[in-house]
Design an enzyme around this catalytic site. Structure first.
Site, PDB file in Angstrom:
ATOM      1  CB  SER A  25      -0.893   0.130   1.233  1.00  0.00           C
ATOM      2  OG  SER A  25      -2.040  -0.849   1.159  1.00  0.00           O
ATOM      3  CE  LYS A  55      -4.540   1.929  -0.607  1.00  0.00           C
ATOM      4  NZ  LYS A  55      -3.904   0.554  -0.451  1.00  0.00           N
ATOM      5  CB  SER A  91      -4.174   1.127   3.816  1.00  0.00           C
ATOM      6  OG  SER A  91      -3.287   1.070   2.692  1.00  0.00           O
ATOM      7  CE  LYS A 104      -1.114   4.135   2.642  1.00  0.00           C
ATOM      8  NZ  LYS A 104      -0.874   3.001   3.371  1.00  0.00           N
TER       9      LYS A 104
END
Length: 338
Positions: free
Chosen positions: A39, A42, A96, A204
């Site tokens: 993820s 992203k 997420s 993140k």
């Protein structure tokens, strides 16, 4: 105090820390190993959306195409739910949310093919030589990068005020425009986000079974900022915290000085118990870290300086063994007393 980076207790396949101001690499472990990044993809999704200068207040819809049918990941967004593009970005970066990220790509001018093309063009523009993207969520194992390239993507993402604001937000509540009657409570997946000792870490996370646990972030104490990337982690937050402590203690002109307790968190704890910070400095100046009683038994250190049990036990079990031994000794003592 100078600590040999080879003795950092790292349980990750790849890691990197760089000084944000100077670009100097402070520590690295397999920084060019190409692996899935889950993820963390992203971040690229968000940058591509913002680069297109799309209306962030435009309402977009979660469609059937946004449902993950390959891995069956769960979502709190039902098909038919609508929200602004900015809310979808908040969901994608903060919690997420895969359907939100996929919807952002699907509502890009030219659709998903154009969006994926823009992701890879952005990677080339950032000089991410070893990165490739196949879709906007990170569910695909073909979304790959390296620790060095992830540091680059984080540096790029920090130039967008909206992304930085979202990554700094610990929790929030949203109400989809339609398609869902209930409010959705969001909480950041970043366990290091709460400020400690004046240090804040934004970033993140990512996880798939193949990628394992990943993180890229920026740690700041108000004066200095370092970029930290961790891939393929077995102890994600332990590694990330040790790298943050090491990085902020090493930036040029840094006013951030590690306390003795913090040095013991940076260096493998089981090998430094009872050792002073000054002694750690001497022991780590180009030589293998030693016990107070003697040298670390050969064969118990991997390339990152983390002890590996010859029995194959994980680091978590290794940390637990002293408590088990203590409990067993108490049992024997109690039985002997009878």
């Amino acid at each position: 105090a100078d600590v040999d980076p080879s003795h950092l207790a790292l349980y990750s396949a790849s890691a990197l820390v760089i000084d944000q101001e100077t670009g100097a690499v402070l520590i690295e472990k397999q920084p060019t190993e190409v692996v899935p990044i889950a993820s963390i993809s992203k971040l690229m999704t968000a940058m591509v959306v913002l680069d297109a200068k799309l209306d962030m207040n435009e309402v977009i819809e979660i469609g059937d195409d946004d449902v993950d049918r390959q891995k069956g990941t769960r979502s709190r967004l039902p098909v038919g739910a609508t929200m602004t593009r900015q809310t979808a970005m908040l969901l994608a970066l903060m919690s997420s949310e895969n359907r939100a990220a996929h919807s952002l790509g699907r509502h890009y001018p030219g659709g998903m093919p154009a969006f994926v093309k823009a992701m890879n063009e952005k990677a080339r523009a950032l000089d991410m030589k070893h990165s490739s993207f196949e879709e906007p969520t990170g569910l695909s194992s073909n979304n790959v990068s390296t620790a060095r390239d992830l540091a680059t993507i984080m540096q790029g993402a920090l130039r967008y005020p909206l992304i930085r604001d979202i990554l700094t937000t610990p929790n929030t509540v949203i109400q989809p425009a339609s398609g869902s009657q209930r409010k959705i409570r969001l909480r950041s997946h970043n366990r290091l986000l709460p400020k400690q000792n004046g240090v804040q870490v934004i970033g993140k996370t990512g996880y798939t079974r193949l990628a394992k646990r990943c993180f890229v972030g920026a740690a700041s104490n108000g004066d200095q900022e370092v970029i930290v990337a961790v891939l393929g982690a077995r102890d994600l937050w332990g590694d990330a915290q040790r790298l943050v402590n090491y990085g902020l203690g090493r930036t040029s002109g840094s006013g951030y000085q590690l306390t003795e307790a913090e040095w013991h968190k940076v260096i493998q704890p089981s090998e430094t118990r009872g050792t002073s910070a000054a002694a750690l400095s001497r022991k780590c100046a180009g030589v293998r870290l030693v016990h107070e009683e003697g040298e670390v038994p050969p064969g118990l250190w991997d390339r990152a300086g983390a002890p590996e049990a010859e029995s194959g036990l994980s680091p978590a079990w290794l940390a637990f063994l002293p408590a088990v031994k203590m409990g067993w000794n108490l049992v024997k003592k109690f039985k002997g007393g009878k």
